[in-house]
Design an enzyme around this catalytic site. Structure first.
Site, PDB file in Angstrom:
ATOM      1  N   LYS A 240      -3.987  13.127  11.380  1.00 30.55           N
ATOM      2  CA  LYS A 240      -4.593  13.779   9.856  1.00 30.55           C
ATOM      3  C   LYS A 240      -5.060  13.175   8.654  1.00 30.55           C
ATOM      4  O   LYS A 240      -3.741  13.014   7.889  1.00 30.55           O
ATOM      5  CB  LYS A 240      -3.560  15.218   9.869  1.00 30.55           C
TER       6      LYS A 240
ATOM      7  N   GLU B 242       6.046   6.792   2.794  1.00 31.72           N
ATOM      8  CA  GLU B 242       5.566   5.916   2.192  1.00 31.72           C
ATOM      9  C   GLU B 242       5.168   6.784   0.651  1.00 31.72           C
ATOM     10  O   GLU B 242       3.971   7.452   0.494  1.00 31.72           O
ATOM     11  CB  GLU B 242       4.090   4.877   2.195  1.00 31.72           C
TER      12      GLU B 242
ATOM     13  N   CYS C 193      -0.370   4.632  -5.206  1.00 34.67           N
ATOM     14  CA  CYS C 193       0.535   4.464  -5.627  1.00 34.67           C
ATOM     15  C   CYS C 193       0.932   3.637  -6.284  1.00 34.67           C
ATOM     16  O   CYS C 193       2.472   4.217  -6.884  1.00 34.67           O
ATOM     17  CB  CYS C 193       1.135   4.534  -3.913  1.00 34.67           C
TER      18      CYS C 193
ATOM     19  N   GLU D 241       4.119  10.766 -12.174  1.00 34.08           N
ATOM     20  CA  GLU D 241       2.416   9.525 -11.768  1.00 34.08           C
ATOM     21  C   GLU D 241       1.610  10.591 -11.946  1.00 34.08           C
ATOM     22  O   GLU D 241       1.633  11.931 -11.694  1.00 34.08           O
ATOM     23  CB  GLU D 241       3.123  10.002 -10.344  1.00 34.08           C
TER      24      GLU D 241
HETATM   25  P1  NAD Z   1      -0.200  14.805  -0.880  1.00 36.67           P
HETATM   26  O1  NAD Z   1       0.968  14.802  -0.430  1.00 36.67           O
HETATM   27  O2  NAD Z   1      -1.087  16.357  -1.417  1.00 36.67           O
HETATM   28  O3  NAD Z   1      -0.534  15.076   0.780  1.00 36.67           O
HETATM   29  C1  NAD Z   1      -1.150  13.562   1.457  1.00 36.67           C
HETATM   30  C2  NAD Z   1      -1.314  14.234   2.702  1.00 36.67           C
HETATM   31  O4  NAD Z   1      -0.222  15.396   3.318  1.00 36.67           O
HETATM   32  C3  NAD Z   1      -2.293  14.877   3.245  1.00 36.67           C
HETATM   33  O5  NAD Z   1      -2.889  14.756   4.119  1.00 36.67           O
HETATM   34  C4  NAD Z   1      -2.205  16.552   3.278  1.00 36.67           C
HETATM   35  O6  NAD Z   1      -3.034  17.271   3.812  1.00 36.67           O
HETATM   36  C5  NAD Z   1      -0.359  16.355   3.481  1.00 36.67           C
HETATM   37  N1  NAD Z   1      -0.300  17.188   3.230  1.00 36.67           N
HETATM   38  C6  NAD Z   1       0.636  17.986   2.353  1.00 36.67           C
HETATM   39  N2  NAD Z   1       1.162  19.054   2.158  1.00 36.67           N
HETATM   40  C7  NAD Z   1       1.623  19.089   3.181  1.00 36.67           C
HETATM   41  C8  NAD Z   1       2.768  19.304   4.524  1.00 36.67           C
HETATM   42  N3  NAD Z   1       3.566  20.509   4.037  1.00 36.67           N
HETATM   43  N4  NAD Z   1       3.481  18.858   5.074  1.00 36.67           N
HETATM   44  C9  NAD Z   1       1.739  17.907   6.071  1.00 36.67           C
HETATM   45  N5  NAD Z   1       1.966  17.886   5.534  1.00 36.67           N
HETATM   46  C10 NAD Z   1       0.959  18.075   4.424  1.00 36.67           C
HETATM   47  O7  NAD Z   1      -0.441  13.671  -1.378  1.00 36.67           O
HETATM   48  P2  NAD Z   1      -2.336  13.314  -1.758  1.00 36.67           P
HETATM   49  O8  NAD Z   1      -2.157  13.722  -3.479  1.00 36.67           O
HETATM   50  O9  NAD Z   1      -3.269  13.152  -0.777  1.00 36.67           O
HETATM   51  O10 NAD Z   1      -1.931  11.386  -2.029  1.00 36.67           O
HETATM   52  C11 NAD Z   1      -1.252  10.818  -3.264  1.00 36.67           C
HETATM   53  C12 NAD Z   1      -0.471  10.305  -3.488  1.00 36.67           C
HETATM   54  O11 NAD Z   1      -0.300  10.103  -2.732  1.00 36.67           O
HETATM   55  C13 NAD Z   1       0.280  10.019  -4.549  1.00 36.67           C
HETATM   56  O12 NAD Z   1       1.411  10.806  -4.439  1.00 36.67           O
HETATM   57  C14 NAD Z   1       0.342   8.964  -4.156  1.00 36.67           C
HETATM   58  O13 NAD Z   1       1.637   7.417  -4.776  1.00 36.67           O
HETATM   59  C15 NAD Z   1       0.593   8.660  -2.541  1.00 36.67           C
HETATM   60  N6  NAD Z   1       0.713   7.186  -2.069  1.00 36.67           N
HETATM   61  C16 NAD Z   1       1.197   6.476  -1.452  1.00 36.67           C
HETATM   62  C17 NAD Z   1       1.086   5.273  -1.096  1.00 36.67           C
HETATM   63  C18 NAD Z   1       2.067   4.696  -0.626  1.00 36.67           C
HETATM   64  O14 NAD Z   1       2.187   3.563   0.182  1.00 36.67           O
HETATM   65  N7  NAD Z   1       3.448   4.501  -1.124  1.00 36.67           N
HETATM   66  C19 NAD Z   1      -0.626   5.104  -0.689  1.00 36.67           C
HETATM   67  C20 NAD Z   1      -0.936   6.095  -1.461  1.00 36.67           C
HETATM   68  C21 NAD Z   1      -0.814   7.173  -1.652  1.00 36.67           C
END
Ligand code: NAD
Length: 789
Positions: free
Chosen positions: A192, A266, A300, A397
């Site tokens: 997804k 991650e 991230c 963050e």
């Molecule tokens: P997010 O957690 O809001 O969303 C990430 C994904 O999860 C999206 O596809 C979203 O639709 C889905 N999602 C949201 N709520 C959910 C739920 N309850 N159950 C299942 N899926 C759900 O994060 P974001 O705002 O899209 O991305 C930014 C974050 O991602 C930052 O915190 C960043 O640090 C992190 N990130 C981490 C890495 C890594 O490798 N550690 C890499 C890139 C981004």
């Protein structure tokens, strides 16, 4: 403006990349997309849709289907049906598909890059030169793993159907990090993409069709968090791989607790960027550009906390402010801009609010005067000075182009500041002194450390976090394990004892009254509760009374383990091995006593009991043997850098031992954990703790430093919950029933500790490949050291 003016200002004009091919591709789909399931496009007639827009302009790009539970069901069914043959497809054939995917993306690289920049707002320079080449590299690299998986991981097999949920900041790259290793290892996937950036994932679906990938091996379901939640909780899913916020990571940890699903997270970061006085300051300035203004800071692992030696901090700030003024912000498709658009209005608002809060808390805000486009979501490069370590902007963050700066005086102060965060994803160290840089790298709690560089990635090098940045690795050998599980094997038969066997076990317990206590910090301790528990033989005979541990005892045990952990981690592997051999030797000397205890507690024959003790001695020797052999790797990346992957101890481990085999079950947990440099708190078998409690006499005579092994008997579920909720326990292993697993995984969501649960329904867990136990006992740190005269 005349040519003469331009000659004097040397201003760059616009250099737009054409969006035409990407727009044509969108038109070819009538700008409406369904889900890619079982190799075809599913367009449910009455489905809800949402729009994806171009954040540089606000223009509508396409309407995307909102996946519901029914669509998730359809996709998981397709992945399940495809699994049977895909997991049996030879590694060579899987390699051919992955190679074909890499080649096809290469052939359409510019279309992918333009589409990514349109959908996400990132500069075309970055999507074209960084994201897409890394995607291609990832598929090539994992074609290789598919080819050699059977010979390199003979004790492992595919996990099954993988639910993969990714964020919006590197949409196609995160897809590649997820899909390439999953397919290489023989899994099928339902992915997804993030709701703000689904387009390149949908284009990727077309690539899967083009290369003839068997239907159902890759499925893409679009939607928001609700779709992700439905996917993660689907009972047909065997593994959930998530990249995103720590908040959602925690939700997924709780939602999957006790389901038996493998989980990798991650998550977020607040990475330090440490500058020592001897650093090359011009290089540092460019390093900051790469660390925090790359991808508008929506990274991230962005180096968002600038920690500078106070002697050079004023000069560094001056140079940074000058460099900030030269950065150009604009439309993502302009080839000569440095920073593009923030992905969405909501994200822009969040950045503005956090910066305002930082200023309200006393920070000084420095921003570039660069012109921002009137339309779209833009934020200028920003530096916040006068920030204290506890300030909101130093801890939260921001996920935008904002760096906060602080100063330090000594390397140890730099390390303390750097580790002063709940995260542990990455770190960057700048010094011309390799001794200082490597010494500091070793002390940082971070999964990736870049020396004199920042934000460098490669498919051959593992990426992932410590602490609340999650667990699991992506990339390299260490990343592949996330998509493999040990093949089931029966427990090995018990060995024949090499020592004299006690023939009347219960008589051993008659005589002077003995009350085994708790073992905390190298000392026997009375239970805080003042209560004891009765230990009976299977025939109901009272064998002994043992101290009944409670949460205060556990708190003391965790404190003792924490105090011992750093010293034990620094003890050489050679010394740890000697101590482990010594435990084995001393246990052998008292083998008959241990066998009597086991026979009495479990009603075993003398031969069986002695065999279990003999197996324990073997375990100590085995761990001793491995202590100095489970070593690191140097990864081959395309960069002029030595990338050292080193296994580090996790810290303080809680170990929940099975009811039986009570002694071997405990030793099989303790030995690999301490061999790898961890300190442990063990909760022994609730009904049969005597063998392990007898062990402390052996520990006392085997040079085990105080606090490395702590033993707290008592009510197992109560003690497990306390350990799982304890914020200073870094990982928890449990061998028990499904109820225990649920408790461990759910209660550990607080600090996102790593968990490892195995079933005690049979003794087969004792056949776990030893490398798996060692892998579970360490966290991998990748240290990048660039070179060049
Ligand atoms: P997010 O957690 O809001 O969303 C990430 C994904 O999860 C999206 O596809 C979203 O639709 C889905 N999602 C949201 N709520 C959910 C739920 N309850 N159950 C299942 N899926 C759900 O994060 P974001 O705002 O899209 O991305 C930014 C974050 O991602 C930052 O915190 C960043 O640090 C992190 N990130 C981490 C890495 C890594 O490798 N550690 C890499 C890139 C981004």
């Amino acid at each position: 403006m005349t040519i003469n003016d331009l000659f004097h200002s040397m201003a760059l004009g616009p250099a737009p990349e054409s969006a035409a091919p990407a727009q044509q591709w969108l038109d070819s789909h009538q700008r409406r997309f369904g889900h890619y399931i079982n190799g075809t496009w599913q367009h449910p007639a009455d489905t809800a849709t949402f729009a994806t827009i171009n954040p540089s302009t606000g223009a509508h790009l396409a309407d995307i289907a909102q996946g519901d539970a029914q669509m998730v069901e359809t996709a998981v069914t397709a992945a399940t049906q495809a699994l049977a043959s895909w997991s049996q497809t030879s590694g060579h054939v899987r390699a051919r598909y992955l190679y074909a995917i890499a080649r096809h993306i290469q052939k359409h690289a510019r279309l992918f890059a333009v589409l990514e920049s349109l959908d996400n707002g990132k500069p075309i320079r970055e999507s074209r030169d960084i994201d897409i080449p890394l995607v291609i590299r990832h598929f090539y690299h994992h074609a290789g793993w598919a080819q050699i998986a059977d010979s390199e991981f003979p004790d492992y097999q595919a996990v099954g159907v993988c639910a993969q949920i990714i964020p919006w900041n590197f949409p196609l790259l995160m897809l590649a990090w997820k899909i390439a290793p999953a397919l290489a290892a023989g899994n099928t996937v339902v992915l997804k993409p993030a709701e703000w950036t689904p387009l390149t994932a949908l284009l990727f679906g077309e690539i899967c069709t083009a290369v003839g990938l068997p239907a159902g091996v890759v499925n893409i379901v679009t939607g928001d968090g609700a779709t992700g939640a439905a996917l993660a909780k689907h009972p047909g899913v065997h593994k959930v791989a998530f990249t995103g916020s720590t908040e959602v990571g925690r939700i997924l940890r709780t939602a999957t607790a006790g389901s038996g699903k493998k989980l990798s997270l991650e998550l977020g970061g607040k990475s330090p960027f440490i500058v020592f006085a001897d650093a090359d300051l011009d290089a540092v300035v460019e390093g900051v550009v790469d660390a925090v203004w790359f991808n508008q800071g929506q990274v991230c692992c962005a180096g968002t906390r600038l920690l500078a030696d106070e002697r050079i901090a004023p000069e560094l700030t001056k140079r940074l402010l000058r460099r900030m003024q030269t950065l150009r912000v604009g439309d993502a498709l302009d080839k000569s801009i440095d920073m593009g658009a923030i992905v969405a209005e909501r994200q822009l608002t969040r950045i503005r609010e956090l910066v305002a809060q930082g200023v309200a808390e006393g920070a000084t805000c420095h921003q570039s005067d660069c012109a921002l486009p009137e339309q779209g979501y833009f934020f200028p490069p920003t530096l916040l000075t006068n920030v204290g370590p506890a300030a909101t902007v130093a801890q939260e963050e921001i996920f935008g182009p904002v760096i906060v700066s602080m100063t330090f005086r000594t390397p140890s102060e730099a390390v303390a500041l750097a580790n002063n965060t709940r995260y542990g994803l990455a770190a960057s160290i700048w010094s011309q002194n390799v001794d200082v840089a490597l010494d500091v790298a070793n002390q940082l709690k971070a999964g990736v450390v870049w020396i004199n560089s920042s934000n460098v990635f490669d498919a051959a090098s593992g990426f992932g976090g410590y602490r609340e940045s999650g667990f699991g690795r992506e990339g390299g050998r260490e990343g592949l394990y996330e998509y493999l599980k040990p093949k089931p094997r029966p427990a090995p038969p018990l060995p024949v004892a090499s020592f004299r066997i006690c023939e009347a076990p219960e008589s051993h317990l008659v005589g002077v009254d003995r009350t085994p206590k708790l073992y905390i910090g190298g000392k026997q301790a009375r239970p805080d509760s003042g209560y004891s528990r009765v230990v009976n033989s299977p025939s109901g005979r009272r064998l002994a009374e043992v101290g009944d541990g409670n949460r205060k005892d556990l708190r003391n045990a965790v404190e003792a383990a924490r105090a011992a952990a750093s010293g034990w981690a620094k003890t050489t592997a050679h010394t740890r091995a000697q101590i482990l051999y010594y435990i084995g030797e001393n246990m052998y000397a008292r083998g008959g006593d241990f066998a009597c205890l086991l026979a009495a507690q479990h009603g075993l024959t003398a031969t069986q009991a002695a065999g279990e003790v003999e197996a324990c001695i073997e375990q100590w020797f085995h761990a001793a043997a491995w202590a100095d052999k489970y070593d690191g790797m140097v990864h081959h990346t395309p960069h002029r850098a030595v990338v050292m992957a080193t296994p580090e101890p996790i810290g303080v481990l809680g170990l929940i031992a099975p009811t039986a085999p009570s002694l071997l079950g405990s030793v099989a947990l303790i030995a690999p954990a301490i061999a790898m440099g961890n300190a442990v708190v063990v909760v022994p078998s609730q009904t049969a703790p005597l063998g392990l409690l007898e062990l402390y006499q052996v520990l006392d005579t085997s040079d085990v430093p105080a606090g490395v092994i702590n033993i707290v008997p008592g009510a197992q579920h109560t003690l497990t919950k306390t350990l799982a909720e304890h914020a200073d326990v870094d990982a928890l292993w449990a061998v028990g029933d499904a109820e225990l697993h649920t408790l461990v995984e759910r209660a550990s969501a607080g600090n996102l500790k790593r968990t490892w649960c195995r079933s005690d329904a049979t003794s087969d867990w004792l056949a776990t490949p030893y490398r798996e136990s060692l892998r579970q006992a360490v966290q991998w740190k990748n240290i990048w050291v660039p070179y060049g005269a």
